[in-house]
Motif scaffolding. Structure first.
Motif, PDB file in Angstrom:
ATOM      1  N   GLU A  20       0.810  -1.219   0.000  1.00 45.14           N
ATOM      2  CA  GLU A  20       0.000   0.000   0.000  1.00 45.14           C
ATOM      3  C   GLU A  20       0.841   1.267   0.000  1.00 45.14           C
ATOM      4  N   SER A  59      -3.940   3.034  -6.158  1.00 44.62           N
ATOM      5  CA  SER A  59      -4.533   4.306  -5.743  1.00 44.62           C
ATOM      6  C   SER A  59      -4.348   5.339  -6.839  1.00 44.62           C
ATOM      7  N   ARG A  94      -9.619  -2.073  -6.052  1.00 41.85           N
ATOM      8  CA  ARG A  94      -9.109  -1.014  -6.919  1.00 41.85           C
ATOM      9  C   ARG A  94      -8.394  -1.606  -8.131  1.00 41.85           C
ATOM     10  N   TYR A 278      -5.122  -0.083   2.490  1.00 42.98           N
ATOM     11  CA  TYR A 278      -4.620   1.209   2.029  1.00 42.98           C
ATOM     12  C   TYR A 278      -3.493   1.638   2.958  1.00 42.98           C
ATOM     13  N   ASN A 318     -11.879  -4.249   2.944  1.00 46.18           N
ATOM     14  CA  ASN A 318     -11.097  -4.902   1.883  1.00 46.18           C
ATOM     15  C   ASN A 318     -11.201  -6.413   1.953  1.00 46.18           C
ATOM     16  N   THR A 349     -12.863   4.096   2.238  1.00 51.19           N
ATOM     17  CA  THR A 349     -11.527   4.503   1.806  1.00 51.19           C
ATOM     18  C   THR A 349     -11.260   3.954   0.425  1.00 51.19           C
TER      19      THR A 349
ATOM     20  N   ILE B  36      -8.068   7.750  -1.453  1.00 52.10           N
ATOM     21  CA  ILE B  36      -8.347   6.486  -0.774  1.00 52.10           C
ATOM     22  C   ILE B  36      -7.801   6.460   0.662  1.00 52.10           C
ATOM     23  N   PRO B  37      -6.526   6.805   0.896  1.00 52.62           N
ATOM     24  CA  PRO B  37      -6.038   6.725   2.289  1.00 52.62           C
ATOM     25  C   PRO B  37      -6.495   7.877   3.176  1.00 52.62           C
TER      26      PRO B  37
END
Lengths: 349, 76
Positions: A20, A59, A94, A278, A318, A349, B36-37
């Motif tokens: 991540e 991301s 994702r 994440y 997740n 998130t 996202i984070p």
């Protein structure tokens, strides 16, 4: 005959760049095969070969969608491939969305065969299963050995212009296209057999699955928000520091309910995230970045909302199955209703 | 979870970064978030500026909750 040229799409994790903490990396093109590409090359045998691999952080892709699409497309195009393979993404949400997005785009723009692969509950599956062939995989990378040969075989079939069989024959996620074939047994016999299995409590496979439109009608709007009691729910895994109930970092088996009475601000000392999907650095520094307790307290004192509910509910989203998420929310929604909560703010998130 | 909350009769707004996923899942009121984070923040700016961002998104969440919708709606 020369081998067909394949370009493979991977995320930062499968390209072995990092987890991540590296999910923010921009698209990059590498010549040759990377990581799971080896399994594909084996499966392609003499017929095709991965000539290049495009890698992008999950991301980055989802947060910079248009930019990422354009860059990845350019990179793939520059290799002039015969086939594009994305993933497999298993249950990585994702990554699944990225694979589906790129496969669809490349199919439309470059007009070459594309194949992806993912777990049926990956959100990318529902989004793109009608646009591109997607091999149905297991929910984790342990399914690589099974997925790669199936993806490679279907890609070759498409590239050679061979007829694609039904989803059951070629292992892809049903895409709504019907494939005609002759059954050996007539309908009446099959129906009776199915009925006997059903009566006997044995597993059977329907020949006509009902479409699954799981939509819920929106509830009426809140009439007077200044009197409403609002609760926070999150799939971002925010928990009191130390994760007292040990909520799993992925594929959660439980949710937490935590008291925030009197709290006006979440801090590094009080809260953190249990989420393994994440980069946790930012949420651990200040969990208000995931659940806005500070701002909602402010709204409460200014009379913009009636009140902030005493408890927030949390789990890690997740890899958590749809069935678990549904069960969690069914249970805590009943509690929220009994506690007189008027509206929910759910953050992801 | 968003659908089960809605099914229980409680209006719900989904604050999320990847809006297409929220649309696929079936949220009815959606407010796009930052990243996202850190959906409701931004570590690149000061804490004060971050709070402005967060306040802004929460204001939109209130707008979403007080707006009648008949179909999936993204409140930009």
């Amino acid at each position: 005959m020369a081998k067909l040229k394949v370009v493979h799409y991977l995320n930062q994790f499968f390209a072995q760049i990092g987890g991540e903490e590296m999910a923010h990396i921009a698209p990059e093109l590498r010549q040759g095969v990377v990581g799971p590409g080896l399994a594909f090359n084996q499966a392609f045998g003499d017929e095709a070969e991965i000539v290049a691999t495009v890698i992008c952080g999950d991301s980055y892709f989802n947060e910079n969608l248009e930019d990422a699409k354009a860059k990845v497309l350019e990179m793939v195009k520059s290799q002039n491939p015969d086939i594009f393979v994305a993933g497999p993404a298993f249950n990585a949400g994702r990554y699944g969305v990225a694979c589906g997005t790129m496969a669809e785009l490349i199919k439309n723009e470059l007009n070459i065969p594309v194949v992806s692969g993912m777990y049926i509950e990956n959100p990318g599956a529902d989004m793109f299963k009608q646009a591109v062939y997607m091999i149905s995989t297991r929910d984790s990378a342990t399914g690589m050995r099974d997925a790669a040969p199936k993806m490679a075989a279907l890609a070759l079939k498409l590239a050679k212009g061979e007829k694609v069989g039904s989803s059951a024959e070629d292992f892809y996620i049903p895409n709504g296209t019907r494939v005609n074939f002759f059954e050996e047994e007539r309908g009446s016999k099959r129906a009776v057999n199915m009925l006997l299995k059903k009566l006997g409590g044995k597993p059977f496979v329907t020949e006509f699955p009902m479409p699954d439109f799981d939509r819920v009608e929106p509830n009426p709007a809140i009439k007077d928000i200044t009197k409403a009691k609002i609760a926070i729910v999150t799939s971002g895994g925010i928990v009191p520091k130390g994760n007292p109930d040990r909520i799993e970092s992925s594929s959660a088996q439980k949710y937490g309910k935590y008291d925030i009475e009197g709290l006006t601000d979440l801090t590094e000392a009080s809260h953190e995230t249990a989420h393994g999907g994440y980069d946790p650095v930012y949420a651990n520094q200040d969990s208000d970045r995931v659940i806005p307790v500070d701002v909602l307290r402010e709204f409460e004192s200014q009379g913009k909302i009636g009140s902030l509910h005493r408890y927030f509910y949390t789990t890690t989203g997740n890899g958590t199955s749809v069935a678990s998420s549904k069960a969690f929310a069914e249970e805590f929604s009943a509690e929220l209703r009994n506690d007189g909560v008027d509206a929910v703010i759910l953050t992801s998130t | 979870m968003v659908k089960e909350i809605e099914r229980a009769g409680i209006p719900v707004v989904h604050l999320c970064t990847v809006v297409p996923i929220s649309l696929t899942v079936g949220a009815n009121r959606i407010v796009p978030a930052i990243a996202i984070p850190y959906p409701l923040g931004n570590p690149a700016v000061s804490m004060e500026e971050e709070k402005v961002i967060r306040r802004n998104i929460c204001e939109k969440a209130l707008v979403a909750l007080t707006t009648e919708v008949t179909e999936q709606t993204v409140f930009e």
